[in-house]
Design an enzyme around this catalytic site. Structure first.
Site, PDB file in Angstrom:
ATOM      1  N   TRP A  17       0.795  -1.387  -0.250  1.00 39.12           N
ATOM      2  CA  TRP A  17      -0.251   0.007   0.348  1.00 39.12           C
ATOM      3  C   TRP A  17       0.787   1.241   0.525  1.00 39.12           C
ATOM      4  O   TRP A  17       0.256   2.143  -0.482  1.00 39.12           O
ATOM      5  CB  TRP A  17      -1.136  -0.035   1.011  1.00 39.12           C
ATOM      6  CG  TRP A  17      -1.476   1.560   1.679  1.00 39.12           C
ATOM      7  CD1 TRP A  17      -2.486   1.919   0.690  1.00 39.12           C
ATOM      8  CD2 TRP A  17      -1.168   2.487   2.551  1.00 39.12           C
ATOM      9  NE1 TRP A  17      -2.647   3.476   1.248  1.00 39.12           N
ATOM     10  CE2 TRP A  17      -1.782   3.706   2.580  1.00 39.12           C
ATOM     11  CE3 TRP A  17      -0.189   2.035   3.746  1.00 39.12           C
ATOM     12  CZ2 TRP A  17      -1.629   4.340   3.185  1.00 39.12           C
ATOM     13  CZ3 TRP A  17      -0.438   3.315   4.474  1.00 39.12           C
ATOM     14  CH2 TRP A  17      -0.568   4.776   3.664  1.00 39.12           C
ATOM     15  N   HIS A  18       1.838   0.937   0.703  1.00 39.58           N
ATOM     16  CA  HIS A  18       3.284   2.244   0.735  1.00 39.58           C
ATOM     17  C   HIS A  18       3.595   2.868  -0.588  1.00 39.58           C
ATOM     18  O   HIS A  18       3.721   3.881  -0.862  1.00 39.58           O
ATOM     19  CB  HIS A  18       4.350   2.045   1.557  1.00 39.58           C
ATOM     20  CG  HIS A  18       3.181   2.487   2.877  1.00 39.58           C
ATOM     21  ND1 HIS A  18       3.372   1.331   3.831  1.00 39.58           N
ATOM     22  CD2 HIS A  18       3.831   3.306   3.929  1.00 39.58           C
ATOM     23  CE1 HIS A  18       3.053   1.250   5.240  1.00 39.58           C
ATOM     24  NE2 HIS A  18       3.009   3.085   5.433  1.00 39.58           N
ATOM     25  N   GLY A  19       3.691   2.021  -1.819  1.00 39.04           N
ATOM     26  CA  GLY A  19       3.818   2.312  -3.043  1.00 39.04           C
ATOM     27  C   GLY A  19       4.897   0.904  -3.703  1.00 39.04           C
ATOM     28  O   GLY A  19       4.339   0.077  -2.863  1.00 39.04           O
ATOM     29  N   TYR A  79       3.681  10.832   6.165  1.00 42.14           N
ATOM     30  CA  TYR A  79       2.557  10.644   5.271  1.00 42.14           C
ATOM     31  C   TYR A  79       1.965  11.167   4.363  1.00 42.14           C
ATOM     32  O   TYR A  79       0.948  10.459   3.225  1.00 42.14           O
ATOM     33  CB  TYR A  79       2.259   9.680   6.304  1.00 42.14           C
ATOM     34  CG  TYR A  79       2.042   8.420   6.374  1.00 42.14           C
ATOM     35  CD1 TYR A  79       3.798   8.302   7.247  1.00 42.14           C
ATOM     36  CD2 TYR A  79       1.593   7.709   6.687  1.00 42.14           C
ATOM     37  CE1 TYR A  79       4.074   6.979   7.559  1.00 42.14           C
ATOM     38  CE2 TYR A  79       1.583   6.215   6.251  1.00 42.14           C
ATOM     39  CZ  TYR A  79       2.890   5.934   7.098  1.00 42.14           C
ATOM     40  OH  TYR A  79       3.188   4.675   7.284  1.00 42.14           O
TER      41      TYR A  79
END
Lengths: 471, 87
Positions: free
Chosen positions: A325-327, A468
């Protein structure tokens, strides 16, 4: 529009005044707050507001459709479609470059000369967070954990409320929507506690996080082979403190700002680096996201209801997906794999280690062990890419004879301060709130203004974006 | 069933409450003190983003510097630069 800026101050003062003027007209107040939230969001890119509105309409319509039928199969189809649409929007913005690149490579392998062009569209800030809000609402309506929202305005405010819009905390519909009813509204605000949170958040972000970023983290992570082991180790510790102060600082400000406008927000951080296990860490770090992953990913996968092996698999998959999800980068995959694998190994080994966790020495040992494992994961999270993370880890064992070159006394002091914050007794904060609340409101405000001025003076030049925001 | 989220501000810190009007008073007081003490920042911001306001911001900054209100901000800024520079 970042929180610690003059533009935001002017914006927020205007919102507070308008909100107070509408205190006896709750519907009007909700309109003001929704409009303010869209104005806030439009400061990044006005077109993003359309996406936010579409996401809101999708959630509202899906909730109504799910609630309108008792037929289980139909409810499942509606919830599945709505969640897939939400995830499709998120995936389009976050992973389309990776998909395009992979497709182009695939076309090259089968000798097709056509190239799919890359779309030059920026990632809408906060898209993950409002998508998570939408999904949690739809799933909660399906599970009957929350009543369906019948007011489009309430849904619009829930999805767009500016203190949490761009980086959370993820506020559940069951927590927020009841605050939008006439009967639940509280006209009175815990103003001193909110102020203290805002001031602490500002200090953590503008002084601790920003100095650590500029003083050691950015230069060392940009070129890890240029530094000795001591600087590299201090850079990892500094990043652990930087990301904590940056993210928890943002959250503190978000909570304080929401409270000043009369809305409660949930807790998001609880001194995470004093955790004595990885499981404990995830109960203290970005609590609203880890609870979201638990309720909407880990539990639907089966949670700990099946066999032991299935539990390990579910833990691993949840953290892996959390990483992705972060990338769309291998370094985030590695971060997720390490956390997922670590949680599984920890759970497996608990029968042998449980006894050692009871004594004071054991607690200290496991706290240090947990912190250092989290730091190892942060190396992958912060490094430019997967290869650089490995290079960083390799370099950690070299150049210790060079001593400390990059880390200044100020940097080391701020790292120590960041650790000290993990052990700040709750009663100290409560005492400060009690003492400050004895002052009249104008004096509390004046004092807060002086503290903000001091923080602004002490911090480095300029405001770096919150970490974030990119997710 | 999803677990209930717990409030960031605990119950005992919700005992002393203010009205929305009180919040306005407090916010305005804070903003005024901040602008008085941070007039350098205001002038720099006006230079960057709103040049048409810059002459007024500089006038305010100079006036406040003359009565010594900038001293607090300048002293802290010098201290921070000294600490960072000592690195």
């Amino acid at each position: 529009m970042l929180f610690p800026t003059l533009v935001f101050l002017v914006f927020f003062v205007a919102v507070v005044i308008l909100s107070a003027l509408c205190r006896n007209h709750f519907q009007l107040r909700k309109i003001v707050l929704t409009a303010a939230s869209y104005i806030f969001y439009a400061q990044w890119n006005i077109w993003f507001c359309i996406l936010l509105a579409l996401s809101t309409m999708l959630s509202f319509a899906a909730g109504r459709m799910i609630a309108a039928t008792e037929r289980e199969q139909r409810r499942k189809i509606y919830v599945g479609l709505a969640v897939a649409l939400h995830l499709g929007i998120l995936a389009f913005f976050k992973y389309r470059d990776l998909v395009t690149e992979t497709l182009n490579e695939g076309l090259g392998w089968i000798n097709i000369a056509t190239e799919i062009p890359f779309l030059d569209i920026a990632l809408p800030i906060g898209v993950s967070f409002f998508t998570f809000h939408g999904i949690s609402y739809i799933v909660d309506v399906y599970r009957k954990d929350v009543g369906v929202c019948r007011q489009p305005l309430d849904m619009a405010l829930y999805m767009s409320f500016f203190p949490q819009l761009v980086a959370g905390p993820i506020v559940r519909a069951a927590y927020f929507l009841p605050q939008l009813t006439e009967t639940a509204r509280s006209a009175r605000v815990p103003v001193t506690a909110a102020l203290i949170l805002i001031l602490f958040g500002l200090f953590k972000k503008m002084v601790v996080a920003d100095y650590l970023a500029a003083g050691i983290v950015d230069p060392v992570f940009a070129s890890p082979t240029s530094f000795g082991g001591a600087d590299l180790l201090l850079a990892v510790y500094a990043y652990a403190i930087q990301i904590y102060c940056d993210f928890s600082g943002y959250t503190d400000m978000a909570i304080g700002l929401a409270e000043l406008l009369g809305f409660r927000f949930p807790v998001n951080f609880r001194q995470p680096y004093r955790a004595q296990s990885l499981q404990d860490f995830w109960r203290r770090w970005h609590i609203s996201l880890s609870n979201w992953l638990r309720d909407y990913l880990y539990k639907p996968l089966g949670g700990s209801r099946g066999s032991v092996l299935k539990t390990y698999r579910n833990l691993f998959l949840t953290m892996l997906l959390g990483g992705i999800w972060h990338g769309a980068q291998w370094k985030f995959v590695a971060w997720g794999v390490l956390h997922g694998g670590g949680l599984a190994v920890e759970r497996f080994s608990m029968r042998w280690t449980a006894k050692s966790r009871n004594s004071a020495g054991g607690k200290f040992f496991w706290m240090l062990a947990t912190f250092h494992f989290v730091c190892l994961c942060w190396i992958f999270f912060r490094a430019q890419d997967f290869a650089t993370a490995f290079l960083f880890i390799e370099s950690l064992g070299t150049g210790w004879d060079q001593g400390v070159q990059q880390a200044s006394g100020l940097v080391i002091g701020l790292i120590a301060l960041g650790f000290a914050l993990q052990f700040l007794p709750r009663r100290l904060l409560d005492g400060m709130i009690a003492a400050l609340s004895r002052l009249p409101l104008w004096a509390q405000g004046g004092l807060a203004g002086a503290v903000v001025a001091a923080v602004e003076a002490l911090g480095p030049d300029g405001i770096s974006p919150f970490i974030y925001f990119q997710f | 069933m999803a677990e209930k989220q717990s409030d960031a501000i605990a119950g005992q810190n919700r005992e002393r409450l203010a009205t929305p009007g009180g919040v306005v008073v407090m916010t305005l007081a804070g903003a005024v003190v901040l602008l008085l003490l941070c007039s350098h920042g205001l002038a720099e911001w006006a230079d960057r983003q709103y040049p048409e306001l810059a002459p007024y911001a500089h006038w305010l900054d100079e006036a406040l510097a003359q009565v010594g209100l900038s001293a607090f901000y300048d002293a802290l800024r010098s201290l921070a630069r000294m600490l960072a520079g000592a690195a």
